[in-house]
Design a protein around this motif. Structure first.
Motif, short mmCIF file in Angstrom:
data_model
loop_
_atom_site.label_atom_id
_atom_site.label_comp_id
_atom_site.label_asym_id
_atom_site.label_seq_id
_atom_site.Cartn_x
_atom_site.Cartn_y
_atom_site.Cartn_z
N GLY A 254 0.97 -0.78 0.00
CA GLY A 254 -0.18 0.01 -0.07
C GLY A 254 0.82 1.38 0.13
N LEU A 255 1.82 1.18 -0.89
CA LEU A 255 3.07 2.52 -0.40
C LEU A 255 3.16 3.03 -2.57
N VAL A 256 3.19 4.24 -2.66
CA VAL A 256 3.92 4.54 -3.87
C VAL A 256 4.75 4.23 -4.02
N PRO A 257 4.56 3.80 -5.26
CA PRO A 257 6.35 3.36 -6.06
C PRO A 257 7.39 4.74 -5.65
N GLY A 258 7.21 5.29 -6.34
CA GLY A 258 8.17 6.65 -6.14
C GLY A 258 9.05 6.01 -4.49
N THR A 259 7.89 6.01 -3.26
CA THR A 259 8.79 5.84 -1.91
C THR A 259 9.53 4.32 -2.17
N VAL A 260 9.05 3.24 -2.58
CA VAL A 260 9.37 2.13 -2.56
C VAL A 260 10.59 2.15 -3.63
N SER A 261 10.71 2.92 -4.66
CA SER A 261 12.30 2.70 -5.37
C SER A 261 12.83 3.68 -4.78
N SER A 262 12.60 4.41 -3.91
CA SER A 262 13.81 5.08 -3.14
C SER A 262 14.48 3.85 -2.58
N GLN A 263 13.89 3.48 -1.52
CA GLN A 263 14.16 2.80 -0.69
C GLN A 263 14.59 1.31 -1.20
N LEU A 264 14.57 1.09 -2.05
CA LEU A 264 14.77 -0.50 -3.11
C LEU A 264 16.75 0.32 -3.20
#
Length: 108
Positions: free
Chosen positions: A48-58
């Motif tokens: 349930g997260l924004v893809p951009g947030t996931v991308s930066s954390q990845l």
């Protein structure tokens, strides 16, 4: 503004705190360990997260060596479907390092 104050804990403990002390990073690692390799969008949807947030954390997790990519980073081209894979040995190491710093033993 105060600068970063080093602690006597050492680099390994600082790395463990940096990775395991962040809710989103822990959620991503938990998801990858439970569900196996996944695309960024799959992770974002599941958590349930924004893809951009996931991308930066990845990116942070990749830099820390707790995840890797399939295909390998040097083979990724624009438009490639990249699956992210947990590196359990590295996650275990950080977890045990943090536990050791807290004085936790497994024989309690």
């Amino acid at each position: 503004m105060p600068g970063f104050v080093p602690t006597p804990l050492g680099e390994n403990v600082e790395a463990a705190i940096d990775i395991l002390g962040n809710r989103i990073r822990v959620a991503i690692l938990g998801y990858l360990q439970a569900h196996g390799p996944a695309l960024r969008g799959e992770i974002a949807t599941a958590l349930g997260l924004v893809p951009g947030t996931v991308s930066s954390q990845l990116g942070v997790l990749l830099d820390a060596g707790v995840i890797t990519t399939d295909p390998p980073a040097e083979q990724i081209r624009p438009g490639s479907r990249v699956r992210y894979v947990a590196v359990p040995e590295r996650i275990d190491h950080l977890y045990l390092t943090l536990g050791h710093a807290l004085g936790v033993t497994l024989d309690r």
